[in-house]
Design an enzyme around this catalytic site. Structure first.
Site, PDB file in Angstrom:
ATOM      1  N   GLU A  46       1.373  96.568  40.053  1.00  0.00           N
ATOM      2  CA  GLU A  46       2.934  97.175  40.091  1.00  0.00           C
ATOM      3  C   GLU A  46       3.820  96.931  39.556  1.00  0.00           C
ATOM      4  O   GLU A  46       4.974  97.373  39.520  1.00  0.00           O
ATOM      5  CB  GLU A  46       3.158  96.880  41.969  1.00  0.00           C
ATOM      6  CG  GLU A  46       3.738  95.696  42.137  1.00  0.00           C
ATOM      7  CD  GLU A  46       2.319  94.539  42.440  1.00  0.00           C
ATOM      8  OE1 GLU A  46       1.573  94.658  41.948  1.00  0.00           O
ATOM      9  OE2 GLU A  46       2.790  93.513  43.414  1.00  0.00           O
ATOM     10  N   LYS A  90      16.022 105.155  45.674  1.00  0.00           N
ATOM     11  CA  LYS A  90      17.298 105.816  45.362  1.00  0.00           C
ATOM     12  C   LYS A  90      16.924 106.992  44.277  1.00  0.00           C
ATOM     13  O   LYS A  90      17.518 107.875  44.217  1.00  0.00           O
ATOM     14  CB  LYS A  90      18.170 104.599  44.657  1.00  0.00           C
ATOM     15  CG  LYS A  90      19.266 105.223  44.121  1.00  0.00           C
ATOM     16  CD  LYS A  90      20.351 104.672  45.154  1.00  0.00           C
ATOM     17  CE  LYS A  90      21.770 105.069  44.871  1.00  0.00           C
ATOM     18  NZ  LYS A  90      22.896 104.937  46.277  1.00  0.00           N
ATOM     19  N   HIS A  93      -0.778  91.414  39.178  1.00  0.00           N
ATOM     20  CA  HIS A  93       0.041  92.347  39.930  1.00  0.00           C
ATOM     21  C   HIS A  93       0.182  93.686  39.229  1.00  0.00           C
ATOM     22  O   HIS A  93       1.015  93.842  38.307  1.00  0.00           O
ATOM     23  CB  HIS A  93       1.438  92.007  39.915  1.00  0.00           C
ATOM     24  CG  HIS A  93       1.672  90.833  40.865  1.00  0.00           C
ATOM     25  ND1 HIS A  93       1.933  90.946  42.506  1.00  0.00           N
ATOM     26  CD2 HIS A  93       1.371  89.453  40.905  1.00  0.00           C
ATOM     27  CE1 HIS A  93       1.760  89.838  42.995  1.00  0.00           C
ATOM     28  NE2 HIS A  93       1.616  88.706  42.192  1.00  0.00           N
ATOM     29  N   GLY A 128       1.812  87.589  48.268  1.00  0.00           N
ATOM     30  CA  GLY A 128       2.643  87.127  49.228  1.00  0.00           C
ATOM     31  C   GLY A 128       2.851  85.583  49.028  1.00  0.00           C
ATOM     32  O   GLY A 128       2.258  85.113  48.168  1.00  0.00           O
ATOM     33  N   ASP A 142      23.866 109.317  48.448  1.00  0.00           N
ATOM     34  CA  ASP A 142      23.018 109.157  49.837  1.00  0.00           C
ATOM     35  C   ASP A 142      23.536 110.201  50.526  1.00  0.00           C
ATOM     36  O   ASP A 142      22.761 111.019  51.353  1.00  0.00           O
ATOM     37  CB  ASP A 142      22.699 107.805  50.197  1.00  0.00           C
ATOM     38  CG  ASP A 142      22.360 106.794  48.979  1.00  0.00           C
ATOM     39  OD1 ASP A 142      22.097 107.544  48.161  1.00  0.00           O
ATOM     40  OD2 ASP A 142      22.420 105.713  49.240  1.00  0.00           O
ATOM     41  N   CYS A 195      -3.167  90.028  44.587  1.00  0.00           N
ATOM     42  CA  CYS A 195      -2.838  88.734  44.588  1.00  0.00           C
ATOM     43  C   CYS A 195      -3.244  88.004  45.786  1.00  0.00           C
ATOM     44  O   CYS A 195      -4.351  87.937  46.038  1.00  0.00           O
ATOM     45  CB  CYS A 195      -1.377  88.536  44.148  1.00  0.00           C
ATOM     46  SG  CYS A 195      -0.752  86.766  43.680  1.00  0.00           S
ATOM     47  N   TYR A 196      -2.202  87.678  46.785  1.00  0.00           N
ATOM     48  CA  TYR A 196      -2.520  87.093  48.130  1.00  0.00           C
ATOM     49  C   TYR A 196      -3.377  88.189  48.906  1.00  0.00           C
ATOM     50  O   TYR A 196      -4.136  87.614  49.518  1.00  0.00           O
ATOM     51  CB  TYR A 196      -1.021  86.750  48.714  1.00  0.00           C
ATOM     52  CG  TYR A 196      -1.479  86.050  50.106  1.00  0.00           C
ATOM     53  CD1 TYR A 196      -1.405  84.700  50.345  1.00  0.00           C
ATOM     54  CD2 TYR A 196      -1.400  86.911  51.379  1.00  0.00           C
ATOM     55  CE1 TYR A 196      -1.702  84.308  51.489  1.00  0.00           C
ATOM     56  CE2 TYR A 196      -1.705  86.319  52.354  1.00  0.00           C
ATOM     57  CZ  TYR A 196      -1.614  85.064  52.573  1.00  0.00           C
ATOM     58  OH  TYR A 196      -1.891  84.249  54.048  1.00  0.00           O
TER      59      TYR A 196
END
Ligand code: XMP
Length: 560
Positions: free
Chosen positions: A174, A416, A172, A54, A231, A82-83
């Site tokens: 991710e 998606k 991070h 964050g 979609d 992280c945060y």
């Protein structure tokens, strides 16, 4: 039900990526705001928690989003990123300090200090590995029970209290720039939290079919609004699997579509899905509500409202109710029941006498739409996502509040790429699954300024040439989206020997993975020259073509 990992969002731009990575390793993950009460988190019975990064700072004692220490006593493994690592340290009695001039942004190298289940099979003690950092602050003193398990020159890169299964990483995992990141997240989810990792598209499809049947009930009917995009097509296929011919698919010709779009959707729908399609020509109505309107948000609202009017009119026609009766308030109250469907369906805006009583929904009728997870996260995010503050687009924000139809949104938890995988599973053809996204407000937001039928036609012609050339050059599948924009500017040119003073077209083509960020597509110059020449030669009224090379951010994909 699937085992759940809850991700508490502290506002990082990467929070969604944590969910994506966990799903990639077969674990179902959802994002909730970091302000969610611990009791609510307990009620969801997550098997593990992740605290995201964050933008805030816990150093210096200002009031910031802190982690509730109760989260670490739930008995489920927690990973702070992280945060999130700093919030975990702070909540458990450690301290956080400013990094001063030792802040780290971008690539960094971490040294592994100890073996840990988090690193098992990925990193070994003594090795150094590349990670991606983005922090100013750092954990200064570790809480009791924690040991550092990796370090950088200036900070604790990872810490663990293995007895309580609490882990924190400063980097991070991710993002793709941490090469072993997904493996570390897999270790956390499968090895530490012992999740089964059985989230697959197959299981999603069958659960979702059951959920749709549950929501719609034995007598409910669903109107699915098709946009021609992937979609809504996947939504239709899924709802059809659930309730068969109680689904009615409607395609609205807004008059703001690409050239030939209506015929193309009819063809794809008949060949690809084999479902009947009701095509409603509402182009005159859309053009008339846009008359004289130049503000893009105003355009979006008017278009959203008109869509709902069209859907409600269709539903009433299908129910055999004369809309004139409804407008004069004489509808039989048996056919409209009060808020009996679900709370999201009864809505505000009750002042207009032309509307059905807004406290009431149309009984047994639902509107299905292809809302995706990024839209949902941005809408609930406690700090407001970019689409909140920049454009009110996307399905979630776009529907008017006075709508009388309850919503069915089976793709609300998917990204998606997952929607495309689901579409493939349901048998939709490649051509359907890989169509470029097309915004609901259509060409209206590609004509900055006032929209008229003539301007729409001009834009359609230029756009069709661009797309035709793109397909011919095999570049269509390499771009996420490509289109023309009709600029609100005229410029001088020379055509033949005469001076011209005509309209200008901007071509926009981008590469992206989810549309949240994008790069201008590096289309070859010779290709762009060919398109420009054709447009100026073939579209009367256009004498200039430019190529937009702005990335997102700072630009957006659409011009409005
Ligand atoms: P931007 O312009 O925000 O667009 O970079 C990101 C993606 O969203 C689409 N978009 C919309 N889709 N209604 C929609 O259904 C809208 O109002 C809208 N505005 C933008 C855009 O085409 C791109 O794919």
């Amino acid at each position: 039900m699937h085992e759940l990992v809850l991700i508490l969002d502290y506002g990082s731009q990467f929070t969604q990526l944590i969910a994506r990575r966990l799903r990639e390793v077969g674990c179902y993950a959802e994002v909730v705001p970091c302000t969610t009460a611990t009791e609510e988190i307990t009620r969801r019975e997550p098997k593990a928690l992740v605290l995201s990064g964050g933008p805030n700072s816990l150093a210096g004692g200002e009031k910031q989003y802190k982690a509730d220490s109760g989260l670490f006593a739930l008995g489920v493994p927690v990973l702070g990123i992280c945060y999130g690592q700093q919030a975990m340290a702070e909540a458990l009695g450690g301290t956080v300090a400013e990094g001063g001039n030792r802040r780290e942004f971008g690539r960094a190298s971490v040294k592994v200090l100890r073996d840990s289940p988090l690193f098992e099979g990925v990193w070994r003690t003594g090795e150094s590995h590349e990670v991606w950092m983005s922090h100013g602050d750092k954990v200064q003193t570790l809480p009791q029970g924690f040991t550092p398990i990796a370090e950088t020159g200036s900070a604790v890169a990872a810490m663990a209290d293995e007895s309580r299964q609490l882990y924190g990483v400063q980097f991070h995992p991710e993002v793709v720039h941490t090469p072993a990141g997904t493996e570390l997240l897999r270790n956390f989810a499968l090895r530490i939290a012992r999740l089964r990792g059985d989230w697959t598209m197959d299981s999603f499809a069958s659960e979702s079919v059951a959920a749709i049947r549950g929501q719609v009930g034995g007598a409910g009917r669903v109107l699915c609004a098709l946009s021609g995009g992937v979609d809504s097509a996947v939504t239709a296929a899924l709802v059809h699997k659930a309730i068969g011919d109680r689904l009615v698919c409607v395609f609205v010709d807004t008059g703001l579509l690409r050239q030939g779009e209506r015929q193309e959707v009819e063809r794809l729908f008949a060949e690809g899905l084999g479902l009947p399609l009701r095509v409603v020509d509402a182009s005159a109505q859309f053009l008339s509500v846009l008359d004289g309107i130049s503000d893009s948000e105003d355009k979006r609202k008017r278009i959203g409202n008109t869509f709902i009017e069209v859907f409600e009119r269709e539903v009433n026609q299908l129910r055999g109710v004369n809309s004139a009766d409804i407008d004069s308030g004489t509808t039989d109250s048996d056919t409209i029941s009060s808020g009996d469907i679900h709370s999201g369906s009864t809505n505000l805006g009750k002042t207009s006498p032309a509307n059905i009583d807004s406290e009431r929904t149309i009984a047994n009728w639902f509107l299905a739409q292809g809302t995706l997870y990024p839209d949902v996260i941005e809408s609930v995010s406690f700090h407001g996502g970019p689409s909140h503050t920049i454009k009110s687009h996307h399905n979630v924000g776009g529907l008017p509040e006075r709508m009388k139809l309850a919503l069915v949104e089976p793709l609300r938890t998917l990204f998606k790429d997952e929607v495309r995988a689901l579409g493939a599973l349901l048998g939709l053809p490649h051509e359907f699954l890989w169509r470029h996204p097309f915004p609901g407000p259509g060409l209206a937001i590609r004509i900055p300024g006032v929209v008229t039928a003539d301007r729409v036609t001009l834009l359609q012609q230029a756009d069709a040439i661009f797309l035709e050339e793109l397909r011919a050059a095999n570049l269509y599948d390499q771009t996420w989206q490509a289109f023309a924009v009709l600029l609100p500017v005229r410029s001088v040119g020379v055509m033949g020997d005469a001076r011209s003073y005509d309209e200008a077209i901007a071509l926009r083509a981008v590469t992206a993975t989810d549309g949240m960020t994008a790069e201008a597509a590096p289309l070859p110059h010779a290709f762009l020259n060919r398109v420009a020449t054709r447009i100026v030669n073939e579209v009367r009224g256009i004498n200039r073509v430019v190529y937009d090379i702005t990335s997102k951010p700072p630009g957006t994909i659409e011009w409005e």
